[in-house]
Enzyme design. Sequence first.
Site, mmCIF file in Angstrom:
data_model
loop_
_atom_site.group_PDB
_atom_site.id
_atom_site.type_symbol
_atom_site.label_atom_id
_atom_site.label_comp_id
_atom_site.label_asym_id
_atom_site.label_seq_id
_atom_site.Cartn_x
_atom_site.Cartn_y
_atom_site.Cartn_z
ATOM 1 N NE ARG A 71 -5.067 3.089 -0.959
ATOM 2 C CZ ARG A 71 -4.628 4.295 -0.589
ATOM 3 N NH1 ARG A 71 -3.400 4.455 -0.154
ATOM 4 N NH2 ARG A 71 -5.413 5.334 -0.664
ATOM 5 C CD GLU B 249 -7.693 1.556 3.602
ATOM 6 O OE1 GLU B 249 -7.686 1.937 2.435
ATOM 7 O OE2 GLU B 249 -7.234 2.232 4.547
ATOM 8 N N GLY C 221 -8.603 6.439 11.813
ATOM 9 C CA GLY C 221 -7.941 6.968 13.013
ATOM 10 C C GLY C 221 -8.822 7.832 13.906
ATOM 11 N NE ARG D 82 -3.193 11.251 17.914
ATOM 12 C CZ ARG D 82 -2.537 10.244 17.390
ATOM 13 N NH1 ARG D 82 -2.383 9.148 18.068
ATOM 14 N NH2 ARG D 82 -2.005 10.344 16.183
ATOM 15 N N GLY E 46 -6.891 11.514 5.707
ATOM 16 C CA GLY E 46 -7.857 11.793 4.643
ATOM 17 C C GLY E 46 -9.217 11.364 5.166
ATOM 18 N NE ARG F 204 -5.818 14.901 1.127
ATOM 19 C CZ ARG F 204 -6.093 13.608 1.116
ATOM 20 N NH1 ARG F 204 -7.294 13.182 0.763
ATOM 21 N NH2 ARG F 204 -5.182 12.721 1.436
ATOM 22 C CG ASN G 90 -1.787 1.159 1.392
ATOM 23 O OD1 ASN G 90 -1.648 2.127 0.667
ATOM 24 N ND2 ASN G 90 -2.698 1.085 2.344
ATOM 25 C CG HIS H 237 -10.924 6.858 1.902
ATOM 26 N ND1 HIS H 237 -11.353 8.087 2.363
ATOM 27 C CD2 HIS H 237 -9.588 6.836 2.099
ATOM 28 C CE1 HIS H 237 -10.337 8.780 2.815
ATOM 29 N NE2 HIS H 237 -9.248 8.039 2.658
HETATM 30 P P1 AMP Z 1 -5.501 7.301 9.676
HETATM 31 O O1 AMP Z 1 -5.271 8.141 8.453
HETATM 32 O O2 AMP Z 1 -6.735 6.468 9.608
HETATM 33 O O3 AMP Z 1 -4.285 6.532 10.122
HETATM 34 O O4 AMP Z 1 -5.804 8.340 10.854
HETATM 35 C C1 AMP Z 1 -4.784 9.168 11.364
HETATM 36 C C2 AMP Z 1 -5.373 10.255 12.246
HETATM 37 O O5 AMP Z 1 -6.207 9.678 13.272
HETATM 38 C C3 AMP Z 1 -4.326 11.026 13.013
HETATM 39 O O6 AMP Z 1 -3.816 12.091 12.250
HETATM 40 C C4 AMP Z 1 -5.092 11.533 14.198
HETATM 41 O O7 AMP Z 1 -5.605 12.823 13.899
HETATM 42 C C5 AMP Z 1 -6.251 10.595 14.363
HETATM 43 N N1 AMP Z 1 -6.190 9.872 15.630
HETATM 44 C C6 AMP Z 1 -5.459 8.776 15.929
HETATM 45 N N2 AMP Z 1 -5.665 8.414 17.209
HETATM 46 C C7 AMP Z 1 -6.525 9.302 17.743
HETATM 47 C C8 AMP Z 1 -7.136 9.485 19.048
HETATM 48 N N3 AMP Z 1 -6.884 8.663 20.077
HETATM 49 N N4 AMP Z 1 -7.987 10.526 19.193
HETATM 50 C C9 AMP Z 1 -8.252 11.355 18.187
HETATM 51 N N5 AMP Z 1 -7.709 11.244 16.958
HETATM 52 C C10 AMP Z 1 -6.866 10.235 16.733
#
Ligand code: AMP
Length: 380
Positions: free
Chosen positions: A71, A364, A310, A264, A192, A221, A8, A160
């Site tokens: 991917r 994924e 996330g 966060r 994203g 974005r 990926n 996605h």
């Molecule tokens: P992803 O692209 O799915 O890996 O999501 C990444 C994003 O998830 C990070 O930039 C964070 O902003 C958010 N994230 C991860 N853990 C947490 C948490 N415990 N609380 C709030 N946001 C989170």
Amino acid sequence: MNQVLVLNSGSSSIKYQLIDMDDRARLAVGAIERIGESSGAVADHAAGMKVVLAELEGALDRSQLAAVGHRVVHGGDRFRGPTLIDDEVCDAVRELIPLAPLHNPANLTLIEAARAAFPDTPQVAVFDTAFHQTLPAAAHTYAVPQSWRTDLGVRRYGFHGTSHQYVSRRAAAMLGRRPEEVNVIVLHLGNGASVCAIREGKSIDTSMGMTPLEGLIMGTRSGDLDPAIPAYIARQTGRSPEQIDQTLNKESGLLALAGSNDLRDVDTAAATGDEAAQLALDAYCYRIRKYIGAYLAALGRLDALVFTAGVGENSPTIRAGAVAGLDHLGIAVSPKRNTQQSKEERYISPYWAETAVLVVPTDEEIEIADQALAVLGGAS
Ligand code: AMP
């Protein structure tokens, strides 16, 4: 022989997993980050792939490798499902580079490197856009001149798709129904972010458009904006289309509103009274709420609203904010269930709510591996 290697690649990263499909165990998991950046150790995706192969040494038994699943971000309107890779498929992915200038070249480099490294193993492309090829014309058409649409490929493709497909199927399973029996809205909220309306197992609308820039407010974005804004900024500041593209993709969103692209940080700052951070959270949740309303109207009946990725999997603040005030539509979260931390699939709606609100961790990689094997099964 039942192992699948999933690759990926993003514009500056490569993530990989080696999965034993018999028990779905991860035999090796890794990531090469900051490719091509001054702070990173790896110059380009070809060099990155060499690092991946070196890291896999030991875990990987070639005689057990059934497939490599890739991917691929943009499949245009040509790829409607997972596809066995040959030279013609590579050419088609190359032809789509203008629609995904950062992603498709990286995906191609990995495909070529993996074909060279595993010449006897079937390689399967799983496209981020494929799940959305079921969008009706009324949903994927932009009201722009015919030549833009037919000669230049201007339409909504959506992204996605692998995540939306996986998560909506898991949601149906949690409801004890088949995917063809349920209507679902999936909120994929990661760095994203996109929303998808799924009617009876098929994507009927999604918030990302011709590129992943449209729709929700994301880490960096902007999401939706008046299409006149880029030309206005160009005229007022003399910035080039490339610079404006860069700003809207990399320097906007939560980063522009609150100084960090990580939810966060924004959450913590808002909790200590930072007004810019609070506005960022409010705007982020309001945008999601508008899409929930729009997709409720598009679907007519909704069985489940699902949070993933996330932010969706981890942030009670955003989940509560996204559905605030929707009780009259039968959508709400239980404060107790919503704030319980867990890595499991779970219900967070209260007992009285008509619509199930769920948290489903996305996966994924397993979806790509499953689809890769499905293609091979169908071909033999
Ligand atoms: P992803 O692209 O799915 O890996 O999501 C990444 C994003 O998830 C990070 O930039 C964070 O902003 C958010 N994230 C991860 N853990 C947490 C948490 N415990 N609380 C709030 N946001 C989170």
